[in-house]
Enzyme design. Structure first.
Site, short mmCIF file in Angstrom:
data_model
loop_
_atom_site.label_atom_id
_atom_site.label_comp_id
_atom_site.label_asym_id
_atom_site.label_seq_id
_atom_site.Cartn_x
_atom_site.Cartn_y
_atom_site.Cartn_z
N GLU A 205 38.10 37.39 45.86
CA GLU A 205 37.08 36.67 45.11
C GLU A 205 37.83 35.72 44.17
OE1 GLU A 205 34.43 39.14 42.79
OE2 GLU A 205 33.38 37.36 42.04
N ARG B 51 44.77 51.72 47.57
CA ARG B 51 45.24 50.55 46.85
C ARG B 51 46.62 50.80 46.28
NH1 ARG B 51 42.04 48.39 43.17
NH2 ARG B 51 43.58 48.07 41.56
N LYS C 185 42.21 42.29 37.92
CA LYS C 185 42.13 40.89 37.49
C LYS C 185 41.45 40.78 36.13
CE LYS C 185 40.56 39.53 41.54
NZ LYS C 185 39.90 38.75 42.60
#
Ligand code: ATP
Ligand code: MG
Ligand code: MG
Length: 677
Positions: free
Chosen positions: A54, A379, A389
């Site tokens: 994104e 992850r 982020k």
């Protein structure tokens, strides 16, 4: 020893390839070869993956894992990996981030400009199809517009222990939902006034299936579609559609999304009839042919369609396609630039290409694609590092660091500026592998990969980081004059003679490391103390005779005498045995340089685990700027060059601030692992 370790994803892909699960049917072959095409020619099976960030921030080292995984699997299995922006949420997304993300992925070594390997897509180019699919869900009784307040909706969702409660709007007539949904689209309602929800099961033990929202109202400008839309699809709904429109085979995401998988499948199963409408299939097949085999194949297919349909390209998109194929001959660059927008159009408005494509599809009996399938992997969690982020943005916005590319940041731009190489990051990603359970990777693993990469590449140099003067008091006696300069040489790299020699010279005054002298030596200290001999690396053996101090007792100069006939590389140099060798730079030719010493940004190995306040463990000493002396061979180095400063570690000229006149070096890492303290 760096043979690719296998992992569960490779296992899945290999099984699927073996079973021919993703075998397509080609458009290739000569036109008019009807019999050939009627059966369909098996394509080589092809995996199709994607990296879907994104654009709401800069990529970090965790994304690097996902990038190397997806692009790497595509490379290894002869498939493709789409670079796709998951840009369905207008508020936090910006062009700046789009550009930075593309730059980072390219820098890491992957590309999408070349034919057949990867292409660039924007999820926002599929808004029309997503909208259409939402109407289809309403029409088929699988979605409804809910006008409860957000508070009511939250309250009625229940929790892990309590089933949810049906909305009073849940069973409203489909026509009513459809009308409301269109009003939402047309901007007749305020943000939050109502949402479109999937109609699944308010009592499901999986809360994600308790009638999740699929569209919400947001009067916001989108970086790609501007003000065209005031409703936007939710991520969980948009993502499977993006994957399906791009014929992704294996949709790989992190473990947090495991509970979303049932909804991913739910969406796709419900919209299969429109996904598989002949014109959509044909549109996607055409795109795939172009992606996989270049525009020539697409052109051939289009001309074939043209022949079949016995008509000229009539609609506007068809004409656009035709002109693209014509321009292909002489202006490939421009055509390649137009492709993403054209593909977007084709993917979501294939009806405008009918009957052309649909007809061709039937003629060739192309089988529909299998639906994409989601797989989850653990992850990356790296000790002393934050990979979110949102939190990284907080550090930037609050001025805790000097920007997204601060060399202490775990962002790709930060790692790059610090001096990490793409090869080191790729090596790191290969070594950590992928698994299905969460764990922490020691930060040292990344540094080991860096050293393994730079050890063979980085030129060597001497630098004195904490300088104190060393005076050779018998210089004129030994060499005839105080002005004498004694030439010295050293290999640019100890194991790579082809890189040549560096040269510098010795004089009566040198800079040495302050820690290399002790007036009273601690036990096991082999360097300079009165009466002890050491070798000046690549130079002479010297004997320490004492030191000078200032009023407060600090050493201002170390004194020594040079021993004649002991120069490195000359006969008899080894006659005098010493236990210590020290690095140095001659004062007459040393270059002053700013050196930025970076350390971990956090003192806690798990700075944000378990909801901890990560800013509580910021390391106050994560950046130290010092003035150092470096050897003269470094006078002309370019920004972003990597060196090993002998005994100190790996350093890199700063990409932004370094100039030959005002050198600035960043310490990338030391020579030894200091992380596993
Ligand atoms: P963040 O929480 O930092 O914003 P994200 O997952 O929301 O990360 P996206 O832009 O959606 O960020 O991520 C793009 C891809 O990168 C996703 O497929 C995601 O699974 C993957 N990814 C993100 N963080 C990690 C990580 N720490 N390790 C491995 N993959 C990751
Ligand atoms: Mg995300
Ligand atoms: Mg996130």
């Amino acid at each position: 020893d760096d043979a690719k370790p296998t992992n569960f994803l490779r296992g899945i892909i290999e099984r699927d390839l073996l079973e021919g699960r993703y075998r397509g049917r080609t458009f290739g072959g000569s036109p008019g070869d009807g019999a050939h095409h009627a059966k369909g020619v098996a394509d080589p099976a092809r995996v199709r993956l994607r990296f879907p960030p994104e654009p709401n921030g800069y990529l970090h080292v965790g994304h690097a894992k996902s990038i190397c995984l997806n692009f790497g699997l595509a490379r290894d299995y002869g498939g493709v990996c789409h670079m796709r922006f998951d840009d369905t949420n207008p508020e936090k997304e910006e062009q700046e981030y789009v550009d930075a993300i593309l730059d980072a992925v390219r820098w890491l070594g992957w590309s999408w400009d070349a034919h057949g390997t990867s292409h660039l897509y924007y999820a926002s180019n599929y808004f029309d199809f997503m909208y259409r699919a939402a109407e289809y869900l309403i029409e088929t009784g699988h979605a409804y517009v809910d006008e409860q307040t957000p508070e009511q909706m939250r309250a009625n969702r229940g929790d892990f222990a309590t089933p949810g409660t049906d909305s009073p709007y849940r069973n409203r007539p489909r026509e009513e939902s459809l009308a409301r949904f269109r009003e939402m689209r047309d901007g007749l309602h305020a943000d939050g006034a109502m949402v479109l929800r999937a109609k699944i099961d308010m009592a499901s033990p999986n809360i994600n299936l308790r009638d999740p929202a699929i569209y919400r109202i947001k009067h916001a400008t989108h970086h790609n579609t501007g003000d065209r839309w005031c409703i936007y699809p939710m991520y969980a709904y948009a993502h499977p559609i993006e994957d399906a429109l791009e014929n992704i085979t294996h949709s790989i995401c992190t473990l947090e999304f495991e509970d979303q998988r049932p909804f991913y499948d739910w969406v796709l199963e419900r919209i299969v009839p429109i996904l598989r409408a002949p014109q959509y299939e044909a549109g996607r097949k055409l795109v795939e042919a172009i992606e996989a085999q270049g525009l020539e194949a697409g052109k051939e297919f289009a001309l074939h369609c043209h022949n079949l349909a016995h008509k000229l390209f009539g609609s506007e998109p068809e004409q656009r396609m035709l002109s693209m194929f014509r321009r292909w001959e002489h202006d490939r660059e421009a055509v390649l630039k137009d492709l993403p927008a054209f593909f977007g159009l084709l993917r979501q408005h294939p009806e405008q290409f009918t009957p052309l494509l649909a007809h061709a599809l039937e003629e060739r009996r192309i089988e529909p694609y299998n639906l994409p399938h989601q797989y989850e992997f653990a992850r990356l969690n790296l000790t002393y590092v934050i990979t979110s982020k949102r939190k990284l943005k907080q550090l930037v916005d609050e001025g805790v660091v000097d920007g997204w590319d601060d060399p202490r940041m775990p962002t790709i731009v930060g790692l790059r500026r610090r001096g990490y190489t793409p090869e080191a990051i790729q090596l790191f990603c290969e070594r950590i592998g992928v698994s299905k359970s969460d764990s922490w990777i020691d930060y040292g693993t990344l540094d080991i990969a860096l050293r393994d990469d730079l050890e063979g590449k980085a030129a060597r140099a001497m630098a004195v980081l904490d300088p104190v003067k060393l005076r050779l008091t018998n210089w004129a006696e030994v060499f005839g004059s105080e002005a004498h300069r004694e030439p010295c040489a050293a290999p640019a790299h100890p194991h790579r003679p082809e890189l040549g020699q560096r040269s510098f010279s010795l004089g009566p005054e040198l800079w040495i490391e302050r820690e290399d002298f002790a007036e009273v030596p601690p036990k096991g200290f082999f360097r300079l103390y009165p009466g002890n001999k050491v070798r000046l690396k690549y130079g002479y053996v010297i004997e320490c005779t004492g030191c000078e101090k200032n009023a407060v007792g600090e050493v201002t100069a170390v004194l020594a005498t040079v021993l004649p006939d002991t120069k490195s590389g000359t006969p008899g140099a080894d006659a005098i045995k010493v236990k210590g060798v020290i690095t140095w730079v001659a004062a007459h030719e040393a270059l002053a340089a700013e050196v930025r010493l970076y350390d971990r940004l956090f003192t806690d190995p798990h700075p944000d685990a378990g909801g901890k306040d990560f800013k509580a463990s910021l390391n106050p000493h994560s950046k130290r700027v010092i003035q150092a002396f470096i050897e003269p061979s470094l006078a002309q180095v370019e920004p972003d060059e990597k060196f090993q400063f002998e005994r100190h570690g790996y350093f890199c000229t700063d990409r932004i601030d370094h100039t030959a006149g005002q050198p600035v070096f960043n310490r990338i890492t030391g020579l030894k692992d200091s992380w596993a303290r």
